[in-house]
Design an enzyme around this catalytic site. Structure first.
Site, PDB file in Angstrom:
ATOM      1  N   TRP A   9      -9.488 -33.551 -15.032  1.00  0.00           N
ATOM      2  CA  TRP A   9     -10.963 -33.366 -15.411  1.00  0.00           C
ATOM      3  C   TRP A   9     -12.081 -34.101 -14.021  1.00  0.00           C
ATOM      4  O   TRP A   9     -13.129 -33.817 -14.138  1.00  0.00           O
ATOM      5  CB  TRP A   9     -11.526 -33.762 -16.795  1.00  0.00           C
ATOM      6  CG  TRP A   9     -10.930 -32.852 -17.722  1.00  0.00           C
ATOM      7  CD1 TRP A   9     -10.186 -31.866 -17.678  1.00  0.00           C
ATOM      8  CD2 TRP A   9     -11.187 -33.160 -19.091  1.00  0.00           C
ATOM      9  NE1 TRP A   9      -9.844 -31.424 -18.985  1.00  0.00           N
ATOM     10  CE2 TRP A   9     -10.435 -32.140 -19.817  1.00  0.00           C
ATOM     11  CE3 TRP A   9     -11.805 -34.262 -19.845  1.00  0.00           C
ATOM     12  CZ2 TRP A   9     -10.232 -32.113 -21.280  1.00  0.00           C
ATOM     13  CZ3 TRP A   9     -11.839 -34.146 -21.396  1.00  0.00           C
ATOM     14  CH2 TRP A   9     -11.090 -33.054 -21.849  1.00  0.00           C
ATOM     15  N   HIS A  93      -3.702 -39.136  -5.724  1.00  0.00           N
ATOM     16  CA  HIS A  93      -4.505 -37.984  -5.759  1.00  0.00           C
ATOM     17  C   HIS A  93      -5.189 -37.867  -4.206  1.00  0.00           C
ATOM     18  O   HIS A  93      -5.824 -38.855  -3.855  1.00  0.00           O
ATOM     19  CB  HIS A  93      -5.520 -37.677  -6.768  1.00  0.00           C
ATOM     20  CG  HIS A  93      -6.189 -36.252  -6.861  1.00  0.00           C
ATOM     21  ND1 HIS A  93      -7.323 -35.992  -5.814  1.00  0.00           N
ATOM     22  CD2 HIS A  93      -5.938 -35.172  -7.433  1.00  0.00           C
ATOM     23  CE1 HIS A  93      -7.585 -34.591  -6.122  1.00  0.00           C
ATOM     24  NE2 HIS A  93      -6.724 -34.107  -7.159  1.00  0.00           N
ATOM     25  N   GLU A 165       0.174 -30.902  -3.838  1.00  0.00           N
ATOM     26  CA  GLU A 165      -1.075 -30.636  -3.506  1.00  0.00           C
ATOM     27  C   GLU A 165      -1.610 -30.455  -1.918  1.00  0.00           C
ATOM     28  O   GLU A 165      -2.281 -31.515  -1.513  1.00  0.00           O
ATOM     29  CB  GLU A 165      -2.275 -31.156  -4.476  1.00  0.00           C
ATOM     30  CG  GLU A 165      -1.948 -31.426  -5.705  1.00  0.00           C
ATOM     31  CD  GLU A 165      -2.946 -31.751  -6.775  1.00  0.00           C
ATOM     32  OE1 GLU A 165      -3.601 -30.968  -7.518  1.00  0.00           O
ATOM     33  OE2 GLU A 165      -3.840 -32.549  -6.533  1.00  0.00           O
TER      34      GLU A 165
END
Ligand code: PGA
Length: 255
Positions: A9, A93, A165
């Site tokens: 989120w 990330h 990613e």
């Protein structure tokens, strides 16, 4: 192996909004055998959501934390403090790497802290657009894997999840574009080869997730790439209908 559907989120929703959203998901989720549904809210919402969630349906993940367990680190939250609220922690990330300048050393310490505290690390790796253009994808994948896993033993590698990613495919990045499944397949294959070289057979069951502009229309194609065991979803995970649609796609792909 389980299929993981993880919603990141990011810095969205107040505590109240997070709680309402989780309530909506819990109400509408039907049983999902073999699927592990995980959401990563802001850390301020975690204690509330931990009381509210049904862990058989939805598990919680941290988005970030500091690698030391306790001490004089003003403003930080540790994974030891989050223990009991989360089962997973997203680490490395690209937004942490490139906006907050996290190094592979920081990331390695966080992976170790998560494992020390019994939390499953979701280690994110992936090349930027420039690195891809210069043909450096394989080197970046190798370096980030080696760097992040530097202190992970053969015993502990089974408790780690890798998320591939490519930064150029993340929806919030300027000029983002959809990653072709063939490119992802090549990178995932390389990740698996590297894991095998580092850990041998012990790493065969390490889940590898894909993340980058996943939505209900492309989720099926991404989930059927050989070696991909789930999805890490940012923007689309903020919309209940779409997140639930992706879960439905995952159920179909598994059956
Ligand atoms: P996105 O984000 O799904 O919005 O591209 C993925 C991520 O940043 O983990």
């Amino acid at each position: 192996m389980k299929t993981y559907i993880v919603g990141n989120w990011k810095m969205n929703f107040t505590v109240g909004e997070s709680s309402i959203y989780l309530h909506k998901l819990l109400k509408r989720l039907t049983s999902a055998r073999g699927l592990e549904i995980v959401v990563a809210p802001s850390s301020i919402a975690l204690p509330t959501l931990a009381l509210q969630t049904d862990r058989h349906k939805i598990r919680l993940s941290a988005q970030n934390f500091y690698h030391r367990d306790f001490g004089a680190f003003t403003g930080e939250v540790s994974i030891a403090q989050l223990k009991g609220t989360v089962d997973y922690a997203i680490i490395g990330h690209s937004e942490r790497r490139y906006i907050f300048n996290e190094s592979d050393k920081d990331i390695k310490l966080k992976v170790a802290a998560a494992l020390r505290n019994g939390i499953t690390p979701i280690l994110c790796i992936g090349e930027t657009d420039n690195e891809k253009t210069f043909g450096e994808t394989a080197d970046v994948i190798r370096d980030q894997l080696l760097g992040g896993l530097a202190d992970v033993s053969k015993e502990d590698i089974k408790k780690v999840i890798i998320a591939y990613e490519p930064v150029w495919a993340i929806s919030s990045v300027k000029g983002a574009r959809l990653a072709p499944p063939d490119d992802i397949a090549t990178s995932v294959d390389l990740i698996r080869q590297e894991l095998k070289a580092l850990y041998g057979k012990e790493a065969e069951d390490v889940p590898v997730l894909y993340g980058g502009s996943v939505n209900p229309s492309n989720a099926g194609a991404y989930l059927t790439i050989p070696g991909v065991n789930g999805l890490l979803i940012g923007g689309t995970s903020l919309i209940a209908d779409q997140f639930l649609d992706i879960i439905e796609v995952a159920k179909r792909v598994r059956s």
